[in-house]
Design a protein around this motif. Sequence first.
Motif, PDB file in Angstrom:
ATOM      1  N   ASP A  20       0.933  -1.382   0.143  1.00  0.00           N
ATOM      2  CA  ASP A  20      -0.031  -0.019  -0.451  1.00  0.00           C
ATOM      3  C   ASP A  20       0.349   1.165   0.173  1.00  0.00           C
ATOM      4  O   ASP A  20       0.229   1.991   0.065  1.00  0.00           O
ATOM      5  N   VAL A  21       2.103   1.308   0.260  1.00  0.00           N
ATOM      6  CA  VAL A  21       3.429   2.162   0.003  1.00  0.00           C
ATOM      7  C   VAL A  21       3.114   2.761  -1.507  1.00  0.00           C
ATOM      8  O   VAL A  21       4.190   1.606  -1.665  1.00  0.00           O
ATOM      9  N   GLY A  22       3.187   3.748  -1.544  1.00  0.00           N
ATOM     10  CA  GLY A  22       3.439   3.847  -3.474  1.00  0.00           C
ATOM     11  C   GLY A  22       4.650   4.302  -3.251  1.00  0.00           C
ATOM     12  O   GLY A  22       5.097   4.818  -2.073  1.00  0.00           O
ATOM     13  N   GLY A  23       5.227   3.955  -4.398  1.00  0.00           N
ATOM     14  CA  GLY A  23       6.916   4.113  -4.037  1.00  0.00           C
ATOM     15  C   GLY A  23       7.567   3.401  -3.937  1.00  0.00           C
ATOM     16  O   GLY A  23       7.654   1.976  -2.842  1.00  0.00           O
ATOM     17  N   LEU A  24       9.248   4.061  -3.618  1.00  0.00           N
ATOM     18  CA  LEU A  24      10.296   3.410  -2.484  1.00  0.00           C
ATOM     19  C   LEU A  24      10.289   2.192  -2.573  1.00  0.00           C
ATOM     20  O   LEU A  24      10.033   1.553  -1.621  1.00  0.00           O
ATOM     21  N   HIS A  25      10.791   1.938  -3.814  1.00  0.00           N
ATOM     22  CA  HIS A  25      10.944   0.804  -4.255  1.00  0.00           C
ATOM     23  C   HIS A  25      12.385  -0.083  -3.818  1.00  0.00           C
ATOM     24  O   HIS A  25      12.005  -1.143  -2.731  1.00  0.00           O
ATOM     25  N   GLY A  32       7.348  14.516   6.735  1.00  0.00           N
ATOM     26  CA  GLY A  32       6.129  13.632   5.765  1.00  0.00           C
ATOM     27  C   GLY A  32       6.526  12.792   4.451  1.00  0.00           C
ATOM     28  O   GLY A  32       5.997  13.005   3.937  1.00  0.00           O
ATOM     29  N   CYS A  33       7.770  12.187   4.155  1.00  0.00           N
ATOM     30  CA  CYS A  33       8.273  11.379   3.342  1.00  0.00           C
ATOM     31  C   CYS A  33       7.285  10.013   3.566  1.00  0.00           C
ATOM     32  O   CYS A  33       7.810   9.077   3.091  1.00  0.00           O
ATOM     33  N   GLY A  34       7.478   9.883   4.742  1.00  0.00           N
ATOM     34  CA  GLY A  34       6.606   8.268   5.071  1.00  0.00           C
ATOM     35  C   GLY A  34       7.566   7.294   5.874  1.00  0.00           C
ATOM     36  O   GLY A  34       7.028   5.924   5.870  1.00  0.00           O
ATOM     37  N   LYS A  35       8.291   7.848   6.730  1.00  0.00           N
ATOM     38  CA  LYS A  35       9.335   7.158   7.468  1.00  0.00           C
ATOM     39  C   LYS A  35       7.952   6.509   8.713  1.00  0.00           C
ATOM     40  O   LYS A  35       8.477   5.045   8.271  1.00  0.00           O
ATOM     41  N   THR A  36       7.472   6.919   9.116  1.00  0.00           N
ATOM     42  CA  THR A  36       5.984   6.444   9.940  1.00  0.00           C
ATOM     43  C   THR A  36       5.392   5.514   8.939  1.00  0.00           C
ATOM     44  O   THR A  36       5.228   4.249   9.600  1.00  0.00           O
ATOM     45  N   TYR A  37       4.559   5.786   8.396  1.00  0.00           N
ATOM     46  CA  TYR A  37       4.102   4.992   7.485  1.00  0.00           C
ATOM     47  C   TYR A  37       4.514   3.972   6.932  1.00  0.00           C
ATOM     48  O   TYR A  37       4.096   2.345   7.560  1.00  0.00           O
ATOM     49  N   LEU A  38       5.932   3.824   6.352  1.00  0.00           N
ATOM     50  CA  LEU A  38       6.764   2.605   6.677  1.00  0.00           C
ATOM     51  C   LEU A  38       6.892   1.456   7.256  1.00  0.00           C
ATOM     52  O   LEU A  38       6.490   0.272   6.947  1.00  0.00           O
ATOM     53  N   LEU A  43       5.104  -2.228   7.285  1.00  0.00           N
ATOM     54  CA  LEU A  43       5.840  -3.666   7.944  1.00  0.00           C
ATOM     55  C   LEU A  43       5.501  -4.161   9.268  1.00  0.00           C
ATOM     56  O   LEU A  43       5.024  -5.488   8.875  1.00  0.00           O
ATOM     57  N   ALA A  44       4.575  -3.785  10.014  1.00  0.00           N
ATOM     58  CA  ALA A  44       3.910  -3.793  11.187  1.00  0.00           C
ATOM     59  C   ALA A  44       3.030  -4.926  10.937  1.00  0.00           C
ATOM     60  O   ALA A  44       2.801  -6.325  11.047  1.00  0.00           O
ATOM     61  N   GLY A  45       1.994  -4.385   9.574  1.00  0.00           N
ATOM     62  CA  GLY A  45       1.155  -5.191   8.947  1.00  0.00           C
ATOM     63  C   GLY A  45       1.648  -6.508   7.826  1.00  0.00           C
ATOM     64  O   GLY A  45       0.555  -7.065   7.501  1.00  0.00           O
ATOM     65  N   SER A  46       2.710  -5.894   7.222  1.00  0.00           N
ATOM     66  CA  SER A  46       3.425  -6.809   6.809  1.00  0.00           C
ATOM     67  C   SER A  46       3.701  -7.749   7.547  1.00  0.00           C
ATOM     68  O   SER A  46       3.423  -9.390   6.823  1.00  0.00           O
ATOM     69  N   TYR A  96      17.760   6.299   3.191  1.00  0.00           N
ATOM     70  CA  TYR A  96      17.356   7.150   3.360  1.00  0.00           C
ATOM     71  C   TYR A  96      15.838   7.004   2.415  1.00  0.00           C
ATOM     72  O   TYR A  96      15.893   5.903   1.425  1.00  0.00           O
ATOM     73  N   VAL A  97      15.077   7.801   3.222  1.00  0.00           N
ATOM     74  CA  VAL A  97      13.527   7.736   2.913  1.00  0.00           C
ATOM     75  C   VAL A  97      13.585   8.753   1.590  1.00  0.00           C
ATOM     76  O   VAL A  97      13.512   9.751   2.316  1.00  0.00           O
ATOM     77  N   PRO A  98      13.577   9.009   0.511  1.00  0.00           N
ATOM     78  CA  PRO A  98      13.284  10.390  -0.477  1.00  0.00           C
ATOM     79  C   PRO A  98      12.455  10.982  -0.374  1.00  0.00           C
ATOM     80  O   PRO A  98      11.299  10.037  -0.144  1.00  0.00           O
ATOM     81  N   PRO A  99      11.855  12.237  -0.680  1.00  0.00           N
ATOM     82  CA  PRO A  99      11.349  12.752  -0.647  1.00  0.00           C
ATOM     83  C   PRO A  99      10.735  11.643  -2.181  1.00  0.00           C
ATOM     84  O   PRO A  99      10.931  11.848  -3.143  1.00  0.00           O
ATOM     85  N   PRO A 100       9.634  11.902  -2.800  1.00  0.00           N
ATOM     86  CA  PRO A 100       8.856  11.057  -3.699  1.00  0.00           C
ATOM     87  C   PRO A 100       9.195  12.052  -5.116  1.00  0.00           C
ATOM     88  O   PRO A 100       9.171  12.997  -5.690  1.00  0.00           O
ATOM     89  N   ASP A 101       9.134  11.166  -6.405  1.00  0.00           N
ATOM     90  CA  ASP A 101       9.488  11.548  -7.396  1.00  0.00           C
ATOM     91  C   ASP A 101       8.076  11.643  -8.047  1.00  0.00           C
ATOM     92  O   ASP A 101       6.970  11.611  -7.514  1.00  0.00           O
TER      93      ASP A 101
END
Length: 740
Positions: A480-485, A523-529, A533-536, A644-649
């Motif tokens: 469910d996390v967009g990008g950041l492959h 705001g780039c999704g560190k906590t959301y990641l 992970l907890a859900g995965s 490193y969790v970069p900003p999304p392109d």
Amino acid sequence: MAEPDLTLTAILRPAALDARRGVVRLHPEVLTALALRPGDPVRLAGRRVTAGIAAPADPGASSALLYADDLLLGNLGLRDGGQVTVSPLPAAPARRLTLAGPVGVVAAVSPEMLRLALLGKVVTAGDDVSLLPQDVLPDAALRGLVEAARRSLATSVGYAWTSTLLTVVVAEPATGALVTMDTVVGWEHGPATRGSGPAGEAGPATPATSAPADGLLGPEDAPDVDELPGLRAQAEELTELLDLGFHHREVLGRLGTTVSLGVLVSGPAGSGKSALVRAVAARVRARVRPLWGPELAALGNDAAARRLREAAAVVRAGGPAVLLVTDVEAVAPADEPGPLATVFRQVVAETVRSGAAVVCTTGRPEAVDPALRAPDLLSLRITVPLPDAALRREQLTVLTRQVPLAEDVRLDEVAGRTPGFVAADLAALVREAGVRAALRQKAAETPTVAMADFTAALEVVRPTTMAASTLELASVTLDDVGGLHEVKQTLTESVLWPLTYPDTFARLGVTPPRGVLLYGPPGCGKTYLVTALAGSGRANVLSVKGAELLSKWVGESERAVRELFRRAREAAPTLVFLDEVDALAPVRGQAGDAGTTDRVVAALLTELDGVEALRNVVVVGATNRPELVDPALLRPGRLERLVYVPPPDGPARAEILHAAARHVPLAPDVDLTALGAELDAFSAADCAALIREAALAAMRESLAASTVTAAHVEAARARVRPSLDPVQLAHLEAYAATRR
């Protein structure tokens, strides 16, 4: 003179802390009119007469209403909106209380534990009451005992303890009986407590009491060792010791030696420590005299010492017998052992010297007085481990032996989805699944428990080891996390693989990574990641904000760190998430806080890479200022992987927009792919906020709106601004370049 009374309208609206605890909320003017103070008992008359504890309602409450919960309305025989007459009720301490309840609860909950759960409640014969204890007690000394009862209830009954209802069969006095530590509380046709007055004498006799007069329990109701999978090695060790001490002392005499039958059994709450002792005692033909530590600690020192000596005398005079003390840390705490701890050590020494056995159990061995581990006291320690997936599979097989399972039930899968569960938790899970199956098949002649029932039960039954967890897991995964492959692949290898496939790492002789540090702009999704992970993964999650562990009191911050990692070990496999880790572990020697953070960093380093192994525990830290984190925390063996969790392109922003709009009805003219390419300097949080604001724009236009159009998205773009700071972004990218 007659007591004043008022007739009010009963409304079903309990406060969160009042639910099923016998509390009614009244307007302050009503309290004044009835000459009541908060915490006073009140007489309540509806279709039935019952009693409760008065508490002030919120300032905006109506003076014509009485706010109560469903349990209290049921005791009144009223529905929401019924009329109830309220009047003061002189406090009358209950002399005796007899209750009835479900068979499983009666078997699992001792009368002493029951009394602590009801402490401070006002009950009436015929009432239904819950096991949920009062959260506010007038006597501060009793609060710790009630907390111990809460933990023991969770251990003994599992999740079901919060929803179990009991019926008051006998109450003396019949109306408005206030439960105190002097109240004799017992089960109908079962055992009862003893009073805790100066003499520690029993109250009025309960005719149907089935407990033996000397308190010794025989092997009749003891479980069989074969019913305790995962404890066979511990059972063999304890059996050999007790059999040698009880039946083969002549061999020891010929060898010129003796054996000490003092044992400390430690392990997670609910793992079957007491059941292990009773099963082994039955195997060696010994009787058991149980004592509950918190109940002894609740008595005065003289009464507790008298109760302890009486129990020990019975054990010494009753042939092969075991004095079983559960939750021994309440009697002999490590921090401030008092006079009772001294008496306890003396009684243990005398009992062991006499040839009888003393077995103490604890779920917190570090909280037990170290003096108890002396050679003439509890010289042997047996550890009950947290069950792994294979042992949980065995335990589920035993627990479901009498349960008709549907063909689609896969106990292997259930065992894999229950990390951190102990035997009591698995029993609660099976019970909950059975209840859901019964609700689903009320009219079926041959009902069965299906896999869907276990899946539904897993949503509400939490492991005892995670009772204090503050993280509410969302139903999201890494998909469910967009990008950041690349980031997701790195986290899968560094976090999920060690927790999910520990056997593979052991087979290849590789030590898995101990921890990961996520860093990147806000705001780039560190906590959301981490949430994903907890859900995965199939792991428990402990989430802590950095500043939550800091305290101004010397030693408390380090204690909080040790407690966090102790809980993580107990609940393994566990993911420990340290958010804003720069506040918790800044560079040492630079903070002006009297060295608090320096000591916290030292405690963290010790826990991560100390003598005690951190098995099946992975630590994930998150920060947007990685240069402030102490470098010692970032070396191999600690938070060794820096991600490193970069900003999304543009493409990643499009994926994030699609994920955020998954449940939003978009009009055909909304092109999220093109929109993602236009949102330069937008973080992942900004993209999600944009979708949310577009939906709100549609609602502003019409509350009957059914779709979100491109015009709504344009209106949202005028309100939502990008939050990424170019200077901070450049600094983080430069830091990331040095770490590649």
